[in-house]
Design a protein around this motif. Structure first.
Motif, PDB file in Angstrom:
ATOM      1  N   UNK A  92      44.036  41.001  45.756  1.00  0.00           N
ATOM      2  CA  UNK A  92      42.476  40.940  44.931  1.00  0.00           C
ATOM      3  C   UNK A  92      42.365  41.429  43.347  1.00  0.00           C
ATOM      4  N   UNK A  93      41.571  40.758  43.764  1.00  0.00           N
ATOM      5  CA  UNK A  93      41.524  40.905  41.647  1.00  0.00           C
ATOM      6  C   UNK A  93      39.891  41.253  41.518  1.00  0.00           C
ATOM      7  N   UNK A  94      40.502  42.318  40.478  1.00  0.00           N
ATOM      8  CA  UNK A  94      38.971  42.820  39.983  1.00  0.00           C
ATOM      9  C   UNK A  94      38.344  42.107  39.136  1.00  0.00           C
ATOM     10  N   UNK A  95      38.191  41.531  38.748  1.00  0.00           N
ATOM     11  CA  UNK A  95      37.701  40.086  37.872  1.00  0.00           C
ATOM     12  C   UNK A  95      36.835  41.284  36.836  1.00  0.00           C
ATOM     13  N   UNK A  96      35.746  41.708  37.029  1.00  0.00           N
ATOM     14  CA  UNK A  96      34.392  42.188  35.884  1.00  0.00           C
ATOM     15  C   UNK A  96      33.382  43.329  36.735  1.00  0.00           C
TER      16      UNK A  96
END
Ligand code: NI
Length: 199
Positions: A92-96
């Motif tokens: 996962x990547x928290x984009x914002x």
């Protein structure tokens, strides 16, 4: 198979975990074991480092939050959609993150019996691979966002206690040491770093 949950103080919880690809050995079984482990401990989220695997994977099932809400007269907007919030997040990547910060008393299966208020933003934009390794991009808010933020921290080697003020953390020192030593009653299987035993 129910796996022991790693307790506070184990170095694996402080490590930034590694991304995996779809050929990761035993991935399907691992996910199934993680669900079994999380349900046995009555958790709403579990990250791979918590079962000793330093990989960027976490699972969630927010339905217990929905059950809590049934007795309330007014529906809680933060619980919207939580009853169907069961997912696997891989790489996962928290984009914002956006919105106002709000406080919530968080707990963690690796830090039993301690709950403290943590402030986080309302909304998260996250990209990740699902169980079938399909790429997904989604936006969550309320309790779903909160669970994601907490579990996402785990794959970066961050615990909710890291968000507390130095004073609060100091007040918890003794209790945290006791958890590491296994000097605590827990009704699920754990592995304690400061002893050689697990139970
Ligand atoms: Ni946790």
């Amino acid at each position: 198979m129910i796996l022991p949950i790693v307790a506070y103080g184990d170095p694996v919880l402080k490590k930034e975990a590694e991304e995996i690809d779809q050929d990761f050995p035993g991935l399907k079984q691992l996910i199934s074991d993680m669900y079994e482990t999380m349900y046995a401990a009555q958790g709403v989220g579990l990250a791979a480092p918590q079962i000793g695997q330093s990989i960027r994977l976490f699972i969630v099932d927010g339905s217990p939050f929905a059950d809590d809400e049934e007795e309330e007269e007014e529906p809680d907007p933060k619980a919207a959609g939580i009853e169907n919030f069961k997912k696997v997040f891989i790489n996962p990547v928290i984009e914002e993150e956006e919105g106002e910060e709000w406080g919530f008393h968080e707990g963690c299966l690796s830090i039993p019996k301690i709950r403290e208020e943590v402030f986080r933003k309302e909304k998260v934009h996250i990209s990740y691979y699902d169980e079938q390794f399909n790429f997904q991009e989604e936006v969550y808010e309320g309790y779903a966002a909160r669970i994601i933020q907490h579990e996402y921290d785990h794959v970066d080697g961050i615990l909710f206690t890291d968000h507390l003020s130095p004073l609060k953390r100091r007040l918890l020192t003794k209790r945290l040491q006791n958890i590491s030593k296994g000097d605590i009653k827990v009704d699920y299987k754990m592995k304690f770093p400061a002893t050689k035993k697990s139970r």
